[in-house]
Design a protein around this motif. Structure first.
Motif, PDB file in Angstrom:
ATOM      1  N   PHE A   4      16.357   0.259   2.185  1.00 16.35           N
ATOM      2  CA  PHE A   4      17.568  -0.456   2.568  1.00 16.35           C
ATOM      3  C   PHE A   4      17.267  -1.489   3.652  1.00 16.35           C
ATOM      4  N   LEU A   5      16.543  -1.076   4.697  1.00 21.01           N
ATOM      5  CA  LEU A   5      16.251  -1.990   5.801  1.00 21.01           C
ATOM      6  C   LEU A   5      15.373  -3.158   5.342  1.00 21.01           C
ATOM      7  N   GLY A   6      14.425  -2.877   4.465  1.00 17.79           N
ATOM      8  CA  GLY A   6      13.577  -3.944   3.960  1.00 17.79           C
ATOM      9  C   GLY A   6      14.372  -4.995   3.216  1.00 17.79           C
ATOM     10  N   HIS A   7      15.283  -4.548   2.346  1.00 22.70           N
ATOM     11  CA  HIS A   7      16.146  -5.471   1.606  1.00 22.70           C
ATOM     12  C   HIS A   7      17.010  -6.287   2.558  1.00 22.70           C
ATOM     13  N   VAL A  16       8.228 -13.910  -2.789  1.00 20.30           N
ATOM     14  CA  VAL A  16       7.429 -12.995  -2.001  1.00 20.30           C
ATOM     15  C   VAL A  16       7.318 -11.664  -2.712  1.00 20.30           C
ATOM     16  N   VAL A  17       6.309 -10.888  -2.308  1.00 20.04           N
ATOM     17  CA  VAL A  17       6.168  -9.551  -2.861  1.00 20.04           C
ATOM     18  C   VAL A  17       7.404  -8.728  -2.511  1.00 20.04           C
ATOM     19  N   VAL A  18       7.885  -8.006  -3.483  1.00 22.28           N
ATOM     20  CA  VAL A  18       9.190  -7.396  -3.364  1.00 22.28           C
ATOM     21  C   VAL A  18       9.123  -5.902  -3.107  1.00 22.28           C
ATOM     22  N   PRO A  19      10.145  -5.361  -2.459  1.00 15.21           N
ATOM     23  CA  PRO A  19      10.214  -3.924  -2.255  1.00 15.21           C
ATOM     24  C   PRO A  19      10.277  -3.154  -3.543  1.00 15.21           C
ATOM     25  N   HIS A  20       9.798  -1.918  -3.487  1.00 13.60           N
ATOM     26  CA  HIS A  20       9.867  -1.070  -4.687  1.00 13.60           C
ATOM     27  C   HIS A  20      11.125  -0.212  -4.645  1.00 13.60           C
ATOM     28  N   ALA A  48      10.347  -6.939   7.484  1.00 14.72           N
ATOM     29  CA  ALA A  48      10.676  -6.445   6.148  1.00 14.72           C
ATOM     30  C   ALA A  48       9.434  -5.927   5.433  1.00 14.72           C
ATOM     31  N   TYR A  49       8.308  -6.644   5.562  1.00 15.73           N
ATOM     32  CA  TYR A  49       7.077  -6.205   4.904  1.00 15.73           C
ATOM     33  C   TYR A  49       6.568  -4.896   5.506  1.00 15.73           C
ATOM     34  N   PHE A  50       6.815  -4.711   6.788  1.00 15.95           N
ATOM     35  CA  PHE A  50       6.491  -3.427   7.414  1.00 15.95           C
ATOM     36  C   PHE A  50       7.346  -2.314   6.794  1.00 15.95           C
ATOM     37  N   MET A  51       8.633  -2.596   6.559  1.00 19.61           N
ATOM     38  CA  MET A  51       9.517  -1.611   5.935  1.00 19.61           C
ATOM     39  C   MET A  51       9.073  -1.307   4.504  1.00 19.61           C
ATOM     40  N   PHE A  52       8.663  -2.336   3.781  1.00 19.31           N
ATOM     41  CA  PHE A  52       8.204  -2.118   2.412  1.00 19.31           C
ATOM     42  C   PHE A  52       6.967  -1.217   2.375  1.00 19.31           C
ATOM     43  N   THR A  53       6.092  -1.396   3.362  1.00 21.13           N
ATOM     44  CA  THR A  53       4.940  -0.498   3.483  1.00 21.13           C
ATOM     45  C   THR A  53       5.411   0.922   3.760  1.00 21.13           C
ATOM     46  N   GLY A  54       6.482   1.046   4.556  1.00 27.67           N
ATOM     47  CA  GLY A  54       7.054   2.364   4.839  1.00 27.67           C
ATOM     48  C   GLY A  54       7.562   3.062   3.592  1.00 27.67           C
ATOM     49  N   ILE A  55       8.093   2.284   2.628  1.00 29.19           N
ATOM     50  CA  ILE A  55       8.551   2.882   1.362  1.00 29.19           C
ATOM     51  C   ILE A  55       7.384   3.576   0.669  1.00 29.19           C
ATOM     52  N   ASP A  56       6.294   2.838   0.472  1.00 25.80           N
ATOM     53  CA  ASP A  56       5.140   3.385  -0.245  1.00 25.80           C
ATOM     54  C   ASP A  56       4.495   4.530   0.523  1.00 25.80           C
ATOM     55  N   LEU A 116      -3.574  -0.415   7.387  1.00 23.74           N
ATOM     56  CA  LEU A 116      -3.418   0.445   8.561  1.00 23.74           C
ATOM     57  C   LEU A 116      -2.812   1.793   8.180  1.00 23.74           C
ATOM     58  N   SER A 117      -1.794   1.769   7.316  1.00 20.15           N
ATOM     59  CA  SER A 117      -1.172   3.024   6.886  1.00 20.15           C
ATOM     60  C   SER A 117      -2.153   3.878   6.096  1.00 20.15           C
ATOM     61  N   SER A 118      -2.868   3.230   5.167  1.00 28.21           N
ATOM     62  CA  SER A 118      -3.832   3.954   4.339  1.00 28.21           C
ATOM     63  C   SER A 118      -4.923   4.591   5.196  1.00 28.21           C
ATOM     64  N   TRP A 119      -5.386   3.864   6.188  1.00 22.16           N
ATOM     65  CA  TRP A 119      -6.489   4.324   7.024  1.00 22.16           C
ATOM     66  C   TRP A 119      -6.030   5.373   8.041  1.00 22.16           C
ATOM     67  N   LEU A 120      -4.936   5.068   8.773  1.00 21.25           N
ATOM     68  CA  LEU A 120      -4.523   5.920   9.885  1.00 21.25           C
ATOM     69  C   LEU A 120      -3.744   7.153   9.444  1.00 21.25           C
ATOM     70  N   ILE A 121      -2.942   7.034   8.389  1.00 16.83           N
ATOM     71  CA  ILE A 121      -2.101   8.157   7.956  1.00 16.83           C
ATOM     72  C   ILE A 121      -2.783   8.991   6.883  1.00 16.83           C
TER      73      ILE A 121
END
Length: 304
Positions: free
Chosen positions: A227-230, A300-304, A22-30, A258-263
């Motif tokens: 949706f998937l994160g939720h 926990v930290v929540v999705p945006h 889920a936290y990976f999905m939340f990173t995908g949102i941002d 990782l997203s900030s650095w690689l993407i």
């Protein structure tokens, strides 16, 4: 013959795995929101896409199973304010990520457990002792280290990101209230329908279509990730208690880095390595303290 019942430890391990997903999905949102901004999509449209696609998926998955029961709520007023808080969090965060690295907005988001602890006093009438107030203060010193106000490194979007964290904390406290009488499907439906209806008459003035394949991928991904994160965090919460899952939310900073650095080619700077651990350790202290007091763990930290 029925399948053997899995022992609680196996349930918890699966819950932790689902939470990490889920936290990976939340990173995908941002990440998707930041990418859409880079290819010229307005923040208003990005927020609309996040909720409109989310709503369509909620209706597709849950409506056939739950029918009209999904739209029945024990408190329309609380669902309204909960949806408003999450919408405010999303707007603040999606604008902030256009100007700040994901590592910075992610680290600021980790103030949410601190803010939940502070806001539980006016929201829930709870008592917070001096130890937790000290941890909250130390945590925000960590934020100051990260954003460095008064220096050339400071960007006003940091304040917007912090405002988003306040909205997220309010959303989580309201979620705690509505979970007593509404199902997760009902709560997901209301956050989706509220934002979609509010933004629909506005977004038509800002609408534009992606012109590149990567833009189209992010166009749909921002809602799908939400949706998937939720869904995953809801499933994880059913398999492991919040006291188990809460510390693992901090793994999201790894995904963000990782997203900030690689993407986006924005590696963490030195001061993030100093400030982020202060924020995280403060949150973990509050978690340990509230666990020792047998109180609900900071969310926990929540999705945006």
């Amino acid at each position: 013959m029925s399948a053997p019942f899995a022992p609680p430890q196996e349930h918890r391990l699966l819950g932790i795995g689902l939470a990490l997903a889920a936290y990976f999905m939340f990173t995908g949102i941002d990440s998707s929101a930041k990418w859409l901004g880079l290819v010229g999509i307005s923040a208003v449209q990005i927020v609309f896409l996040r909720y409109a696609i989310h709503l369509a998926l909620v209706a597709t998955v849950h409506l056939p199973r739950h029918g009209r029961v999904m739209i029945r709520t024990g408190s329309l007023k609380l669902q309204f304010f909960r949806a408003l808080a999450l919408l405010g969090s999303t707007v603040c965060n999606f604008v902030a990520v256009q100007y700040l690295p994901l590592t910075v907005t992610g680290a600021i988001a980790f103030t949410v457990p601190l803010l939940i602890c502070a806001l539980s006093v006016p929201f829930l009438g709870e008592t917070v002792g001096w130890r937790r107030w000290t941890a909250i203060g130390v945590g925000f010193i960590g934020v100051l280290v990260i954003v460095r106000p008064g220096t050339n490194a400071f960007h006003p979007a940091s304040l917007l990101s912090l405002l988003g964290a306040v909205s997220t904390a309010a959303y989580m406290l309201l979620t705690r209230r509505v979970s007593a009488f509404d199902s997760p499907a009902t709560s997901q439906f209301y956050v989706g329908i509220f934002a979609t209806v509010v933004l629909l008459p506005i977004v038509i003035f800002f609408w534009s279509w992606p012109t590149t394949p990567d833009g189209w991928i992010a166009f749909f991904a921002v809602g799908i990730f939400g949706f998937l994160g939720h869904q995953l965090i809801t499933m994880a919460s059913g398999l492991a208690p919040a006291t188990v899952l809460a510390p693992f939310s901090y793994f999201q900073i790894i995904f963000m880095a990782l997203s900030s650095w690689l993407i986006f080619a924005q590696p963490p700077d030195f001061w993030l390595y100093v400030g982020a651990p202060i924020v995280i350790l403060s949150g973990l202290y509050i978690w340990l303290r509230e666990r020792s007091l047998a109180k609900p763990a900071p969310s926990v930290v929540v999705p945006h």
